[in-house]
Design an enzyme around this catalytic site. Structure first.
Site, short mmCIF file in Angstrom:
data_model
loop_
_atom_site.label_atom_id
_atom_site.label_comp_id
_atom_site.label_asym_id
_atom_site.label_seq_id
_atom_site.Cartn_x
_atom_site.Cartn_y
_atom_site.Cartn_z
N ASP A 199 3.96 2.34 8.91
CA ASP A 199 3.62 3.73 9.12
C ASP A 199 2.30 3.77 9.88
O ASP A 199 1.55 2.80 9.86
CB ASP A 199 3.51 4.43 7.76
CG ASP A 199 3.38 5.93 7.91
OD1 ASP A 199 3.04 6.59 6.92
OD2 ASP A 199 3.62 6.45 9.02
N ASP B 255 12.81 5.87 3.37
CA ASP B 255 11.83 5.09 2.62
C ASP B 255 11.24 5.98 1.54
O ASP B 255 11.19 7.19 1.71
CB ASP B 255 10.68 4.62 3.52
CG ASP B 255 9.64 5.70 3.72
OD1 ASP B 255 8.55 5.63 3.10
OD2 ASP B 255 9.92 6.66 4.49
N CYS C 159 25.59 -3.42 -13.42
CA CYS C 159 24.64 -3.84 -12.39
C CYS C 159 24.56 -5.37 -12.31
O CYS C 159 24.54 -6.04 -13.34
CB CYS C 159 23.26 -3.25 -12.71
SG CYS C 159 21.98 -3.72 -11.54
N CYS D 289 22.04 -7.07 -10.85
CA CYS D 289 20.70 -7.54 -10.53
C CYS D 289 20.24 -8.58 -11.56
O CYS D 289 20.77 -8.61 -12.67
CB CYS D 289 19.72 -6.38 -10.45
SG CYS D 289 19.06 -5.82 -12.03
N CYS E 121 19.48 -7.18 -15.14
CA CYS E 121 20.63 -6.79 -15.96
C CYS E 121 21.49 -7.99 -16.34
O CYS E 121 22.17 -7.96 -17.36
CB CYS E 121 21.47 -5.74 -15.23
SG CYS E 121 20.60 -4.16 -15.13
N HIS F 23 15.26 -4.16 -10.75
CA HIS F 23 16.48 -3.40 -11.02
C HIS F 23 16.55 -2.16 -10.12
O HIS F 23 17.59 -1.85 -9.55
CB HIS F 23 16.56 -2.98 -12.48
CG HIS F 23 17.63 -1.96 -12.72
ND1 HIS F 23 18.96 -2.29 -12.87
CD2 HIS F 23 17.58 -0.61 -12.74
CE1 HIS F 23 19.68 -1.19 -13.00
NE2 HIS F 23 18.86 -0.15 -12.92
#
Lengths: 414, 259
Positions: A117, A291, A329, A331, A334, A359
């Site tokens: 940015d 974002d 999930c 991930c 999890c 997560h």
């Protein structure tokens, strides 16, 4: 910009010149699928460090890192592009050091894409005594108390040192809740600053400069800004000045107005949007990139994002809950840990926050992946309906702005 | 008893004191070993500070024994009771030997709360008072491979009087007796190895060890207290058996008592 036509050159040579030029450009967008019902697209965004599938959510790593997780973990989650921040990194450690470290990629050891940015938003949101002039934004650095001027040239210079794949122009940022002549002044100034940024970019072959459409919540101003900025030869456009506390009813109208007037073959980046509903609706309105600090920031407070809303891991009710945060999930959090363990861990170690961060990023990336798949497979409207049903217990709890926005692109929620 | 699978193999002893070797036969199935000199993996509630399991396992050669602290776990007793399958599974730990210490070896706890029948540990909600019964109940839910016996270790200040030290030894031995009783009766506990802590001053250690010998307590190992007093080493070397000094996070030292 058309390829120069040489005397005696035939059309084939001209076409070859143009495609060669395109191949050398540090960005190209390949539209893989377009939703026949909404304005959504699924694309491949080809950037210097890798290809990014859109729609895409870009996690924010403000100071050259996503708080609490390593680049390896981010890579393993499948993230292809994340954000760094010019204001923070420009202050500390500064562009010279980062340039010596082989740019921000080298400094963070991130091999995929980076978007930076301009620093404009931080100056206005973080720094109390900032003063905007035609030259740039004058402010007092909170790091060492010195007075600094962030001009378009300075911002681009820092971003050139950082070496990000996508750079943002310095825009005159005005809060979306402000009305009156200041909004118009900021819009026109942003156009002038865009031209200065384009001129100041030393790395046109390696770094992509995006314009940022301003104009507040005023349709005419926004249209004027769109007309002007789309005349400039930039590889992509961001929709700015939104997601700052304005009414959602105004928000979506500005988003859809912007996408109506942005070129089809260039990516559209909606800045600061990260709530699940907002993401899905704005994809339907034609945005490709997003974002937001929300998923990572809320994780540090123990709030896990799940398809049915949020799960406050620190709440007493999860103390003896031996399921993972989301049984579906995939991930690392999890797959290995229960809600009960994480609940208890919050009392003992910061790693609890890191687990939730991982997560939440996985949640956002998975959401975008599912959205993309549904667009490619021609079932995005059904996806939207299923998604909304899962998130809201009943139809009368659907946010009215979302219902309206989706209706505007031919999706009715029952 | 699982403890009897443990074997200390010394490959070298220098000047009768410094030793090099391997402690074998550790863990439920006896397949783990610990090199000595060596250290244990310090954790907060089963998590190495700041690291998720994935990040941790990018490191090679992790210690084979993971340390957890009872004081961090005590407040979660109810949760572990309901879980039933022990702390290792609850925390999603890898295949590791689990050692449960009484206090956090890296911090000081407040002193002055120990009584003849109780010791105190501090959780996030404040002080938790433990009797032997409560202590052993905790160990039953935690299900560690090794655990430090309940003890009075508040004698690390230089100002601790001889009388106080004596008291600490007496209390600790009394706690040990009781712990062992429960330990031997319980099927669950017999899978675990009980460590006898010594108090910190050399003279007290001597008498404590002497006591241990006299009563022929079937203890698998002895943990020395929290100070890093160098004059320990010559006292310990007087312990004539297969002694073992293992640094636990550079604070506690572990002495094996052959039985």
């Amino acid at each position: 910009m058309a390829a120069p036509i040489e005397c005696g050159a035939n059309t084939e040579t001209i076409e070859n010149n143009m495609s060669l030029k395109k191949a050398l450009s540090p960005l190209s967008l390949r539209i893989v699928a377009e939703c026949p019902v909404t304005k959504a697209r699924a694309c491949d965004l080809i950037l210097p460090h890798s290809t990014v599938s859109t729609p895409v959510f870009m996690p924010v790593g403000t100071q050259g890192t996503l708080k609490g997780i390593t680049v390896d973990q981010l890579e393993d989650l499948g993230c292809r592009i994340c954000l760094g921040n010019t204001y923070h990194l420009g202050m500390r450690p500064g562009p010279d050091l980062i340039e010596k470290a082989n740019g921000l990629h080298g400094f963070m050891n991130w091999k995929r894409n980076l978007l930076t940015d301009s620093g404009g938003f931080q100056m206005v949101s973080l720094v109390e005594l900032s003063e905007v002039t035609e030259e740039g934004v004058k402010f007092r650095s909170p790091y060492d108390g010195k007075e600094i001027l962030l001009s378009p040239e300075k911002s681009i210079s820092i971003q050139n040192s950082l070496g990000s794949d996508i750079m943002m122009q310095l825009d005159d940022v005005v809060s979306s809740t402000v009305t009156g002549p200041r909004v118009e002044e900021a819009m026109h100034r942003s156009v002038r600053w865009l031209d200065r940024c384009i001129a100041a970019n030393k790395n046109r072959d390696k770094q992509n400069l995006f314009a940022i459409i301003q104009g507040g919540l005023n349709a005419e101003l926004r249209k004027a800004c769109l007309d002007e900025m789309t005349k400039r030869d930039v590889p992509g456009f961001a929709i700015g000045g939104l997601s700052g506390g304005e009414e959602k009813d105004d928000f979506w109208r500005m988003v859809t107005l912007s996408t109506d007037h942005l070129p089809r073959e260039k990516p559209r980046y909606l800045m600061g949007v990260g709530y699940a509903v907002d993401l899905v609706v704005c994809v339907a309105l034609g945005c490709d990139m997003f974002d937001c600090v929300f998923p990572t920031r809320t994780a540090r407070f123990g709030s896990a994002l799940v398809p049915w809303g949020t799960l406050q891991v620190k709440h007493k009710q999860y103390a003896k809950d031996f399921q993972p945060i989301d049984p579906d999930c995939q991930c690392p959090t999890c797959k290995k840990h229960s809600r009960a363990y994480l609940h208890a861990l919050f009392k003992s170690d910061t790693a609890a926050m890191h687990h939730i961060t991982i997560h939440n990023i996985a949640y956002q990336l998975t959401l975008m992946r599912s959205v993309r798949e549904s667009i490619v497979e021609g079932r995005f409207p059904e996806f939207i309906r299923t998604f909304m049903k899962r998130l809201f217990p009943s139809g009368d709890q659907y946010p009215s702005w979302a219902v309206d926005a989706l209706a505007s692109v031919n999706v009715t929620l029952d | 008893m699982a403890g009897s699978r443990m074997q200390l193999e010394l490959s070298r002893v220098v000047q009768g004191r410094s030793r090099l070797g391997v402690l074998k036969g550790l863990g439920r199935t006896g397949q783990h070993s610990l090199e000595i000199p060596g250290c244990l993996l310090y954790t907060h509630f089963g998590t190495v500070p700041h690291l998720t399991q994935d990040t941790l396992h990018t490191l090679i050669s992790l210690p084979s024994v993971t340390q957890i602290t009872l004081s961090h776990i005590a407040e979660h007793q109810e949760v572990l009771e309901e879980f039933k399958d022990g702390f290792r599974k609850f925390a999603g730990l890898h295949d590791t030997v689990l050692y449960c210490s009484l206090h956090d070896p890296a911090t000081h706890s407040p002193t002055g709360y120990t009584t003849n029948k109780t010791v105190s540990v501090w959780g996030s909600g404040g002080r938790i008072e433990l009797t032997v019964a409560k202590f052993m109940a905790f160990q039953k839910t935690v299900q560690p491979d090794w655990y430090q016996s309940m003890c009075d270790g508040e004698t690390w200040q230089n100002s601790a009087s001889r009388k106080r030290v004596r008291k600490s030894v007496d209390r600790t031995l009394a706690h040990l007796d009781e712990c062992l009783l429960v330990h031997q009766k319980s099927k669950v506990h017999s899978e675990h190895t009980l460590y006898q802590p010594l108090s910190t001053l050399a003279s007290a250690s001597e008498s404590c060890i002497a006591q241990t010998h006299k009563t022929k307590i079937d203890v698998s190992a002895v943990v020395t207290g929290a100070a890093v007093h160098l004059y320990y080493s010559w006292k310990l070397s007087e312990i004539r058996m297969n002694s073992l000094s293992v640094g636990i996070y550079t604070i506690s030292r572990c002495v094996m008592v052959q039985h």
